[in-house]
Design an enzyme around this catalytic site. Structure first.
Site, PDB file in Angstrom:
ATOM      1  N   ASP A   1     -38.319   8.901 -16.475  1.00 46.18           N
ATOM      2  CA  ASP A   1     -38.388   9.451 -15.308  1.00 46.18           C
ATOM      3  C   ASP A   1     -37.123  10.784 -14.696  1.00 46.18           C
ATOM      4  O   ASP A   1     -37.539  11.440 -14.002  1.00 46.18           O
ATOM      5  CB  ASP A   1     -38.030   8.147 -14.337  1.00 46.18           C
TER       6      ASP A   1
ATOM      7  N   TYR B   1     -52.253  -8.122 -10.645  1.00 49.99           N
ATOM      8  CA  TYR B   1     -52.445  -8.573 -11.750  1.00 49.99           C
ATOM      9  C   TYR B   1     -51.441  -9.641 -12.179  1.00 49.99           C
ATOM     10  O   TYR B   1     -50.507  -9.792 -11.541  1.00 49.99           O
ATOM     11  CB  TYR B   1     -52.566  -7.385 -12.877  1.00 49.99           C
TER      12      TYR B   1
ATOM     13  N   GLU C   1     -24.587   2.248 -19.030  1.00 46.16           N
ATOM     14  CA  GLU C   1     -25.456   1.702 -17.731  1.00 46.16           C
ATOM     15  C   GLU C   1     -24.521   1.539 -16.515  1.00 46.16           C
ATOM     16  O   GLU C   1     -23.474   0.871 -16.546  1.00 46.16           O
ATOM     17  CB  GLU C   1     -26.191   0.467 -18.136  1.00 46.16           C
TER      18      GLU C   1
ATOM     19  N   ARG D   1     -41.219  -6.022 -15.045  1.00 46.70           N
ATOM     20  CA  ARG D   1     -40.180  -5.037 -15.369  1.00 46.70           C
ATOM     21  C   ARG D   1     -38.858  -5.611 -15.926  1.00 46.70           C
ATOM     22  O   ARG D   1     -38.316  -5.241 -17.206  1.00 46.70           O
ATOM     23  CB  ARG D   1     -39.884  -3.992 -14.332  1.00 46.70           C
TER      24      ARG D   1
HETATM   25  C1  FAD Z   1     -34.231  -1.298 -10.503  1.00 43.01           C
HETATM   26  C2  FAD Z   1     -35.776  -0.585 -10.806  1.00 43.01           C
HETATM   27  C3  FAD Z   1     -36.897  -1.281 -10.384  1.00 43.01           C
HETATM   28  C4  FAD Z   1     -38.219  -0.787 -10.862  1.00 43.01           C
HETATM   29  N1  FAD Z   1     -39.183  -1.388 -10.595  1.00 43.01           N
HETATM   30  C5  FAD Z   1     -40.590  -0.752 -10.866  1.00 43.01           C
HETATM   31  C6  FAD Z   1     -41.551  -1.704 -10.567  1.00 43.01           C
HETATM   32  O1  FAD Z   1     -41.572  -2.641  -9.831  1.00 43.01           O
HETATM   33  N2  FAD Z   1     -42.795  -1.090 -10.744  1.00 43.01           N
HETATM   34  C7  FAD Z   1     -42.739   0.271 -11.526  1.00 43.01           C
HETATM   35  O2  FAD Z   1     -43.648   0.620 -11.860  1.00 43.01           O
HETATM   36  N3  FAD Z   1     -41.752   0.867 -11.902  1.00 43.01           N
HETATM   37  C8  FAD Z   1     -40.342   0.365 -11.520  1.00 43.01           C
HETATM   38  N4  FAD Z   1     -39.506   1.211 -11.805  1.00 43.01           N
HETATM   39  C9  FAD Z   1     -39.449   2.237 -12.485  1.00 43.01           C
HETATM   40  C10 FAD Z   1     -39.740   2.137 -13.974  1.00 43.01           C
HETATM   41  O3  FAD Z   1     -39.113   1.315 -14.763  1.00 43.01           O
HETATM   42  C11 FAD Z   1     -39.889   3.593 -14.490  1.00 43.01           C
HETATM   43  O4  FAD Z   1     -40.607   4.731 -13.999  1.00 43.01           O
HETATM   44  C12 FAD Z   1     -40.196   3.743 -16.075  1.00 43.01           C
HETATM   45  O5  FAD Z   1     -39.715   2.279 -16.619  1.00 43.01           O
HETATM   46  C13 FAD Z   1     -39.198   4.634 -16.892  1.00 43.01           C
HETATM   47  O6  FAD Z   1     -38.138   4.256 -16.942  1.00 43.01           O
HETATM   48  P1  FAD Z   1     -36.807   5.148 -17.272  1.00 43.01           P
HETATM   49  O7  FAD Z   1     -35.943   4.567 -18.365  1.00 43.01           O
HETATM   50  O8  FAD Z   1     -37.169   6.508 -17.625  1.00 43.01           O
HETATM   51  O9  FAD Z   1     -35.757   4.937 -15.711  1.00 43.01           O
HETATM   52  P2  FAD Z   1     -35.439   3.584 -15.165  1.00 43.01           P
HETATM   53  O10 FAD Z   1     -36.351   2.450 -15.366  1.00 43.01           O
HETATM   54  O11 FAD Z   1     -35.520   3.926 -13.899  1.00 43.01           O
HETATM   55  O12 FAD Z   1     -34.058   3.357 -15.775  1.00 43.01           O
HETATM   56  C14 FAD Z   1     -32.889   4.091 -15.153  1.00 43.01           C
HETATM   57  C15 FAD Z   1     -31.785   3.296 -15.550  1.00 43.01           C
HETATM   58  O13 FAD Z   1     -30.403   4.403 -15.575  1.00 43.01           O
HETATM   59  C16 FAD Z   1     -29.429   3.667 -14.707  1.00 43.01           C
HETATM   60  N5  FAD Z   1     -28.714   4.613 -14.074  1.00 43.01           N
HETATM   61  C17 FAD Z   1     -28.737   5.387 -13.290  1.00 43.01           C
HETATM   62  N6  FAD Z   1     -27.679   6.379 -12.995  1.00 43.01           N
HETATM   63  C18 FAD Z   1     -26.953   6.460 -14.017  1.00 43.01           C
HETATM   64  C19 FAD Z   1     -25.527   6.789 -14.285  1.00 43.01           C
HETATM   65  N7  FAD Z   1     -25.090   7.714 -13.794  1.00 43.01           N
HETATM   66  N8  FAD Z   1     -25.158   6.357 -15.372  1.00 43.01           N
HETATM   67  C20 FAD Z   1     -25.487   5.403 -16.289  1.00 43.01           C
HETATM   68  N9  FAD Z   1     -26.484   4.826 -15.825  1.00 43.01           N
HETATM   69  C21 FAD Z   1     -27.443   5.182 -14.931  1.00 43.01           C
HETATM   70  C22 FAD Z   1     -30.299   2.685 -13.728  1.00 43.01           C
HETATM   71  O14 FAD Z   1     -29.256   1.793 -13.368  1.00 43.01           O
HETATM   72  C23 FAD Z   1     -31.256   2.195 -14.793  1.00 43.01           C
HETATM   73  O15 FAD Z   1     -30.981   1.123 -15.426  1.00 43.01           O
HETATM   74  C24 FAD Z   1     -38.066   0.673 -11.700  1.00 43.01           C
HETATM   75  C25 FAD Z   1     -36.799   1.089 -12.015  1.00 43.01           C
HETATM   76  C26 FAD Z   1     -35.447   0.578 -11.499  1.00 43.01           C
HETATM   77  C27 FAD Z   1     -34.297   1.208 -11.940  1.00 43.01           C
END
Ligand code: FAD
Length: 403
Positions: free
Chosen positions: A298, A221, A40, A113
């Site tokens: 994402d 909500y 991370e 979140r």
């Molecule tokens: C800080 C943050 C706040 C969010 N807030 C909201 C919200 O309020 N409401 C909402 O609907 N959605 C929010 N989202 C998006 C939501 O969490 C995602 O759409 C959903 O949960 C899908 O998650 P994911 O695991 O694919 O990606 P994410 O939840 O975006 O997680 C990606 C992770 O990868 C890490 N990362 C990035 N680049 C690197 C790298 N090079 N090496 C290692 N790690 C890396 C990031 O720090 C993060 O922890 C947020 C995302 C983040 C990162």
């Protein structure tokens, strides 16, 4: 490489990103007997972000992974989703979402979140086969005959496969297939929270409110065990910086909603600090896999939040990917590194059609939510005519999903 280390690497999956998808993938894979290293970028898992909705298709997976007790104090099970006309303040239709939970046998939750990420991280910390390394940004990837070696935080980590769960601005995607880039939607989400006791008129909110207005909508909500209220206001605009934490000027959002019903204005006025994030989505049909590298959540298919399924799809991806890897490379399966790419292709083939359908629904909802004038009146009439049961039934292909 000595024999023990070779065996360890053949059981090691590297996950980039400790977001919702990455941590769920780590738990799902560890449950199938793999060793997991989660890399991370951030030094700490922060309090950034606001509310997420988790419908039964996703909550069922979290419950199966043992998260229910960790979430019970912070997740809220709303009784209904009520669509409200922003001009009149009158309910268009009230959909009893609690009935969906009862029918499917899995909860419908709304949750902060940060609370969900903390619960997943605690579960990860308790698992002996998962190592979470903070402050380790993935910055290079070298696929080879035995899998892949990932560079992060100055160290090299070998593994059988790399899962890029590193969000919409994925470094793994950039390093693997740089051509696929997120597209700005022309929409900006403003988010804020308020203490439940600061609700205008001392009201108690048990459900989700979806306020529909011309060229804007507002979702409200409870989160944090009902102690706080989450607001997300979506408007159009050209501001398109990356990130989740840019400050928003309260007067700007108050002015934007000046013509809305008083109850919506009171909610917006009760928030003291706003952040905003520009809404980006990945184009449909981008590449997810190359060799031993795949994307999840994402990073693969970042979508507009109007189907409330961004986190849900990342959680589903994690579970399906773990099933696929376990079927070919799990205990006693004996799959070789050479077979990993085909396994990852199978995962992507299973996920793509469903994710694409959800992405399309989210885009359609965005248009419907923001209709102006006569079109908005027609929308409200159509929603009333359909009624709550048929409106909910239109979503059952999302909620009833099982793997
Ligand atoms: C800080 C943050 C706040 C969010 N807030 C909201 C919200 O309020 N409401 C909402 O609907 N959605 C929010 N989202 C998006 C939501 O969490 C995602 O759409 C959903 O949960 C899908 O998650 P994911 O695991 O694919 O990606 P994410 O939840 O975006 O997680 C990606 C992770 O990868 C890490 N990362 C990035 N680049 C690197 C790298 N090079 N090496 C290692 N790690 C890396 C990031 O720090 C993060 O922890 C947020 C995302 C983040 C990162």
């Amino acid at each position: 490489m000595d024999a023990d280390r070779g065996v360890a690497v053949s059981r090691t999956i590297i996950v980039a990103g400790a977001g919702i998808g990455g941590l769920t993938a780590a738990l799902a894979l560890a449950a199938k007997g793999f060793r997991i290293v989660v890399l991370e970028r951030t030094e700490r898992l922060d309090e950034v972000g606001a509310g997420l909705q988790l419908s039964p298709n996703a909550s069922r997976i979290l419950v199966d992974l043992g998260l229910q007790s960790r979430l019970q104090d912070c997740a809220v099970a709303p009784d209904a989703v009520t669509a409200i006309n922003a001009r009149s303040g009158r309910a268009i239709v009230r959909m009893p979402i609690g009935d969906v939970a009862a029918r499917t046998g899995a909860p419908y939750w709304v949750v902060h979140r940060a609370d969900l990420q903390a619960a997943l991280a605690a579960q990860v910390a308790a698992h002996p086969s998962i190592e979470l390394r903070l402050g380790c940004a993935v910055d290079d990837i070298a696929p080879h005959a035995n899998g892949v070696t990932v560079s992060a935080g100055g160290a090299q980590e070998p593994g059988l496969a790399l899962i890029g769960a590193d969000g919409i601005w994925s470094a793994v995607r950039g390093l693997t297939f740089a051509d696929t880039q997120p597209l700005f939607s022309g929409l900006i989400a403003w988010r804020g929270t308020l203490p439940a006791e600061a609700m205008p008129d001392g009201a108690t909110l048990r459900g989700v409110q979806l306020w529909l207005g011309p060229e804007a909508h507002l979702v409200v909500y409870p989160i944090s065990g009902g102690r706080r209220i989450n607001l997300v206001a979506v408007v159009d605009g050209s501001w398109n910086q990356r990130g989740w934490s840019a400050r928003g000027e309260p007067t700007e959002i108050i002015a934007r909603f000046a013509h809305w019903d008083g109850a919506a204005r009171a909610l917006i006025g009760a928030v003291d600090a706003w952040t905003r994030w520009a809404l980006f989505g990945m184009p449909d049909g981008g590449v997810w896999n190359r060799g031993p590298v795949t994307l999840l959540g994402d990073a693969a298919h970042g979508m507009l939040p109007f189907a409330a399924q961004g986190a849900g799809m990342a959680i589903e991806d994690a579970a399906v990917l773990a099933d696929c890897l376990a079927a070919s490379h799990g205990e006693g399966r004996g799959g070789s590194a050479a077979e990993v790419p085909a396994t990852l292709q199978r995962y992507a083939a299973l996920r793509r059609p469903r994710v694409k359908r959800v992405q399309q629904l989210a885009r359609q909802n965005g248009v419907i939510y923001h209709l102006p004038g006569v079109a908005a009146l027609a929308r409200d009439v159509a929603m009333r005519a359909l009624g709550p049961d048929r409106l909910l039934a239109r979503q059952s292909w999302i909620y009833d999903w099982r793997r």
